[in-house]
Scaffold this motif. Structure first.
Motif, PDB file in Angstrom:
ATOM      1  N   ARG A  48       0.863  -1.171   0.000  1.00  0.00           N
ATOM      2  CA  ARG A  48       0.000   0.000   0.000  1.00  0.00           C
ATOM      3  C   ARG A  48       0.905   1.229   0.000  1.00  0.00           C
ATOM      4  O   ARG A  48       2.100   1.113   0.301  1.00  0.00           O
ATOM      5  N   PRO A  49       0.384   2.413  -0.299  1.00  0.00           N
ATOM      6  CA  PRO A  49       1.258   3.593  -0.268  1.00  0.00           C
ATOM      7  C   PRO A  49       1.943   3.802   1.070  1.00  0.00           C
ATOM      8  O   PRO A  49       3.046   4.351   1.137  1.00  0.00           O
ATOM      9  N   ASN A 102       6.169   3.741   5.348  1.00  0.00           N
ATOM     10  CA  ASN A 102       6.645   4.858   4.537  1.00  0.00           C
ATOM     11  C   ASN A 102       7.132   5.980   5.458  1.00  0.00           C
ATOM     12  O   ASN A 102       6.985   5.895   6.693  1.00  0.00           O
ATOM     13  N   PRO A 103       7.726   7.052   4.934  1.00  0.00           N
ATOM     14  CA  PRO A 103       8.277   8.093   5.811  1.00  0.00           C
ATOM     15  C   PRO A 103       7.258   8.706   6.758  1.00  0.00           C
ATOM     16  O   PRO A 103       7.600   9.079   7.884  1.00  0.00           O
ATOM     17  N   GLY A 104       5.995   8.815   6.338  1.00  0.00           N
ATOM     18  CA  GLY A 104       4.994   9.445   7.183  1.00  0.00           C
ATOM     19  C   GLY A 104       4.510   8.604   8.337  1.00  0.00           C
ATOM     20  O   GLY A 104       3.879   9.123   9.269  1.00  0.00           O
ATOM     21  N   THR A 105       4.781   7.305   8.304  1.00  0.00           N
ATOM     22  CA  THR A 105       4.292   6.416   9.361  1.00  0.00           C
ATOM     23  C   THR A 105       5.417   5.649  10.054  1.00  0.00           C
ATOM     24  O   THR A 105       5.178   4.643  10.719  1.00  0.00           O
ATOM     25  N   THR A 106       6.639   6.151   9.914  1.00  0.00           N
ATOM     26  CA  THR A 106       7.801   5.492  10.525  1.00  0.00           C
ATOM     27  C   THR A 106       7.643   5.283  12.023  1.00  0.00           C
ATOM     28  O   THR A 106       8.166   4.318  12.591  1.00  0.00           O
ATOM     29  N   HIS A 107       6.924   6.195  12.662  1.00  0.00           N
ATOM     30  CA  HIS A 107       6.786   6.136  14.121  1.00  0.00           C
ATOM     31  C   HIS A 107       6.160   4.838  14.621  1.00  0.00           C
ATOM     32  O   HIS A 107       6.261   4.522  15.808  1.00  0.00           O
ATOM     33  N   GLU A 108       5.506   4.075  13.744  1.00  0.00           N
ATOM     34  CA  GLU A 108       4.850   2.853  14.208  1.00  0.00           C
ATOM     35  C   GLU A 108       5.840   1.889  14.844  1.00  0.00           C
ATOM     36  O   GLU A 108       5.521   1.225  15.847  1.00  0.00           O
ATOM     37  N   ALA A 109       7.048   1.809  14.303  1.00  0.00           N
ATOM     38  CA  ALA A 109       8.032   0.865  14.841  1.00  0.00           C
ATOM     39  C   ALA A 109       8.398   1.200  16.274  1.00  0.00           C
ATOM     40  O   ALA A 109       8.503   0.317  17.135  1.00  0.00           O
ATOM     41  N   VAL A 110       8.608   2.480  16.563  1.00  0.00           N
ATOM     42  CA  VAL A 110       8.897   2.897  17.936  1.00  0.00           C
ATOM     43  C   VAL A 110       7.680   2.684  18.830  1.00  0.00           C
ATOM     44  O   VAL A 110       7.793   2.218  19.967  1.00  0.00           O
ATOM     45  N   LEU A 134      -5.232  14.253   8.977  1.00  0.00           N
ATOM     46  CA  LEU A 134      -3.794  14.319   9.227  1.00  0.00           C
ATOM     47  C   LEU A 134      -3.153  12.939   9.122  1.00  0.00           C
ATOM     48  O   LEU A 134      -2.054  12.787   8.577  1.00  0.00           O
ATOM     49  N   SER A 135      -3.838  11.922   9.629  1.00  0.00           N
ATOM     50  CA  SER A 135      -3.317  10.553   9.530  1.00  0.00           C
ATOM     51  C   SER A 135      -3.182  10.134   8.068  1.00  0.00           C
ATOM     52  O   SER A 135      -2.180   9.527   7.669  1.00  0.00           O
ATOM     53  N   TRP A 136      -4.196  10.459   7.281  1.00  0.00           N
ATOM     54  CA  TRP A 136      -4.145  10.095   5.865  1.00  0.00           C
ATOM     55  C   TRP A 136      -3.045  10.857   5.136  1.00  0.00           C
ATOM     56  O   TRP A 136      -2.380  10.319   4.253  1.00  0.00           O
ATOM     57  N   ARG A 137      -2.846  12.129   5.495  1.00  0.00           N
ATOM     58  CA  ARG A 137      -1.777  12.874   4.838  1.00  0.00           C
ATOM     59  C   ARG A 137      -0.430  12.213   5.103  1.00  0.00           C
ATOM     60  O   ARG A 137       0.412  12.109   4.198  1.00  0.00           O
ATOM     61  N   ARG A 138      -0.192  11.767   6.333  1.00  0.00           N
ATOM     62  CA  ARG A 138       1.063  11.060   6.628  1.00  0.00           C
ATOM     63  C   ARG A 138       1.144   9.747   5.852  1.00  0.00           C
ATOM     64  O   ARG A 138       2.195   9.373   5.335  1.00  0.00           O
ATOM     65  N   ARG A 172       0.043   7.113  -4.726  1.00  0.00           N
ATOM     66  CA  ARG A 172      -1.005   7.613  -3.847  1.00  0.00           C
ATOM     67  C   ARG A 172      -2.275   7.966  -4.596  1.00  0.00           C
ATOM     68  O   ARG A 172      -3.287   8.329  -3.983  1.00  0.00           O
ATOM     69  N   ALA A 173      -2.265   7.822  -5.929  1.00  0.00           N
ATOM     70  CA  ALA A 173      -3.360   8.328  -6.752  1.00  0.00           C
ATOM     71  C   ALA A 173      -4.721   7.742  -6.353  1.00  0.00           C
ATOM     72  O   ALA A 173      -5.738   8.441  -6.369  1.00  0.00           O
ATOM     73  N   GLU A 174      -4.743   6.463  -5.979  1.00  0.00           N
ATOM     74  CA  GLU A 174      -6.011   5.799  -5.648  1.00  0.00           C
ATOM     75  C   GLU A 174      -6.671   6.386  -4.405  1.00  0.00           C
ATOM     76  O   GLU A 174      -7.879   6.259  -4.217  1.00  0.00           O
ATOM     77  N   TYR A 175      -5.882   7.055  -3.560  1.00  0.00           N
ATOM     78  CA  TYR A 175      -6.390   7.489  -2.256  1.00  0.00           C
ATOM     79  C   TYR A 175      -6.399   9.009  -2.090  1.00  0.00           C
ATOM     80  O   TYR A 175      -6.554   9.508  -0.978  1.00  0.00           O
ATOM     81  N   VAL A 176      -6.249   9.760  -3.187  1.00  0.00           N
ATOM     82  CA  VAL A 176      -6.093  11.212  -3.049  1.00  0.00           C
ATOM     83  C   VAL A 176      -7.333  11.891  -2.476  1.00  0.00           C
ATOM     84  O   VAL A 176      -7.266  13.012  -1.977  1.00  0.00           O
ATOM     85  N   ASP A 177      -8.481  11.212  -2.522  1.00  0.00           N
ATOM     86  CA  ASP A 177      -9.688  11.821  -1.968  1.00  0.00           C
ATOM     87  C   ASP A 177      -9.803  11.642  -0.456  1.00  0.00           C
ATOM     88  O   ASP A 177     -10.736  12.174   0.167  1.00  0.00           O
ATOM     89  N   ALA A 178      -8.861  10.930   0.164  1.00  0.00           N
ATOM     90  CA  ALA A 178      -8.998  10.608   1.590  1.00  0.00           C
ATOM     91  C   ALA A 178      -8.882  11.839   2.475  1.00  0.00           C
ATOM     92  O   ALA A 178      -9.698  12.035   3.395  1.00  0.00           O
ATOM     93  N   VAL A 179      -7.884  12.684   2.242  1.00  0.00           N
ATOM     94  CA  VAL A 179      -7.707  13.862   3.091  1.00  0.00           C
ATOM     95  C   VAL A 179      -8.873  14.828   2.937  1.00  0.00           C
ATOM     96  O   VAL A 179      -9.509  15.205   3.933  1.00  0.00           O
ATOM     97  N   PRO A 180      -9.220  15.264   1.713  1.00  0.00           N
ATOM     98  CA  PRO A 180     -10.378  16.151   1.603  1.00  0.00           C
ATOM     99  C   PRO A 180     -11.680  15.476   2.031  1.00  0.00           C
ATOM    100  O   PRO A 180     -12.576  16.131   2.589  1.00  0.00           O
ATOM    101  N   GLY A 181     -11.785  14.182   1.800  1.00  0.00           N
ATOM    102  CA  GLY A 181     -13.011  13.481   2.189  1.00  0.00           C
ATOM    103  C   GLY A 181     -13.240  13.496   3.686  1.00  0.00           C
ATOM    104  O   GLY A 181     -14.356  13.716   4.160  1.00  0.00           O
ATOM    105  N   TRP A 182     -12.168  13.272   4.454  1.00  0.00           N
ATOM    106  CA  TRP A 182     -12.317  13.302   5.906  1.00  0.00           C
ATOM    107  C   TRP A 182     -12.558  14.728   6.416  1.00  0.00           C
ATOM    108  O   TRP A 182     -13.326  14.932   7.359  1.00  0.00           O
ATOM    109  N   LEU A 183     -11.948  15.724   5.784  1.00  0.00           N
ATOM    110  CA  LEU A 183     -12.226  17.098   6.202  1.00  0.00           C
ATOM    111  C   LEU A 183     -13.692  17.439   5.986  1.00  0.00           C
ATOM    112  O   LEU A 183     -14.306  18.135   6.807  1.00  0.00           O
ATOM    113  N   ALA A 184     -14.266  16.971   4.907  1.00  0.00           N
ATOM    114  CA  ALA A 184     -15.683  17.216   4.656  1.00  0.00           C
ATOM    115  C   ALA A 184     -16.559  16.611   5.744  1.00  0.00           C
ATOM    116  O   ALA A 184     -17.654  17.120   6.036  1.00  0.00           O
TER     117      ALA A 184
END
Length: 337
Positions: A45-46, A66-74, A300-304, A313-325
């Protein structure tokens, strides 16, 4: 104190990366007295690559964030120290790479509910998750210092304002993005949002680890109790923000009406862990506020999660605006929705 360094550029599909990752997996399994017995099964997944790795002592799971979710390991390492009966203890982690190797958790709550749909399974699972959150309270500031995202009410309004300036994620005017009218409505909402954040903070319930994607597919339901996994969306936040995704997912799966008494019963089962310190009215108000504020946290989670190459990321680009809505949508506990 250990902090998480941002990962270097990566390409999970490259032979060089795969050889390096496989060597790490082999070395960690060897230290644990295990060996690989077959081909790995990948899922990409992305936000992560996951390998199911067969071994001579059952399957294990390798995850590269990925870089935005690296914190999971810690985070999973810290949670295994704080609440070892509530999570899987990792076989190994590499925080700098965002790699983890976990034992198999076996049956998920989703699998269990497919056989037995009784909601009492959730009534039993939610208090255990609440206990994990309570165990994390004293370490909240430390977890932030180590790289776990800070989405506490005191900073959430500022993060919301910053997110509204991120036009790459919001896609204003695009088919998958926010309409200009909704974007302006969100901007106008900032003062009210900040006031609700202040009210939630003033209620005094301490921040904790907040999974932010706690549904039945992210809970193991074994004979030794419930264990919670897949922490890539997690942050240090108001604990009750969890209820947004959890109650929405239960409502959707069970086809319940908004405000159904069963949802309130599950909320109360979760909140029970805090009743020794707060009265019910305070807890319900905090839960309502946290659910109401939660779509920003999810955005914010989706942006990370989508901190990766454009093509992946093309398949999921609506996730951030969708959650804001969803900020203007009614709570799953609201009978008037």
């Amino acid at each position: 104190m250990t902090t998480i360094a941002r990962m270097p550029a990566f390409d999970w599909s490259s032979e060089q990366w795969q050889v390096r990752a496989r060597s790490w997996v082999d070395a960690q399994l060897s230290r644990a007295g295990r060996r690989v017995t077959g081909l790995v099964e990948p899922r990409v997944r992305p936000w992560s690559l996951v390998w199911r790795v067969p071994t001579d002592d059952g399957p294990v799971w390798f995850k590269a964030n990925n870089p935005g979710t690296t914190h999971e390991a810690v985070l999973i390492t810290s949670l295994a120290e704080l609440a070892p009966d509530r999570v899987l203890t990792p076989i190994a982690v590499d925080p700098a790479q965002g790699w983890s190797l976990l034992p198999d958790g076996r049956e998920s709550l989703r699998d269990l509910l497919a056989r037995d749909s009784d909601l009492t399974h959730w009534e039993r699972a939610l208090p255990g998750y609440a206990a994990l959150q309570l165990a994390s309270e004293p370490r909240a500031a430390e977890l932030v210092a180590r790289g776990v995202p800070d989405q506490r009410p005191e900073v959430l309004a500022g993060l919301f304002a910053e997110l509204l300036d991120d036009h790459r994620s919001l896609l204003i005017g695009a088919e998958a993005g926010l309409s200009p009218e909704l974007y302006e409505r969100l901007r106008a909402e900032l003062p009210s949002y900040a006031e609700r954040c202040r009210r939630l903070a003033d209620l005094g319930i301490p921040a904790a680890v907040q999974h932010d994607d706690l549904h039945d597919g992210n809970v193991f339901a074994g004979q030794d109790g419930y264990r919670y996994f897949d922490w890539g969306d997690a942050s240090v936040a108001h604990p009750f923000g969890t209820l947004l995704v959890t109650l929405r997912s239960i409502r959707h799966t069970r086809k319940l009406a908004a405000g159904d008494a069963q949802l309130a019963r599950l909320r109360d089962a979760y909140l029970e862990a805090w009743t020794d310190r707060y009265d019910r009215r305070t807890l319900v108000e905090a839960a309502d506020l946290a659910i109401n504020l939660g779509p920003v946290s999810r955005s914010l989670s989706w942006r990370r999660a989508l901190d990766t190459a454009e093509e992946s990321r093309a398949e999921y680009v609506d996730a951030v605006p969708g959650w804001l809505a969803e900020l203007f949508a009614a709570s799953p506990l609201d009978p008037n929705s």
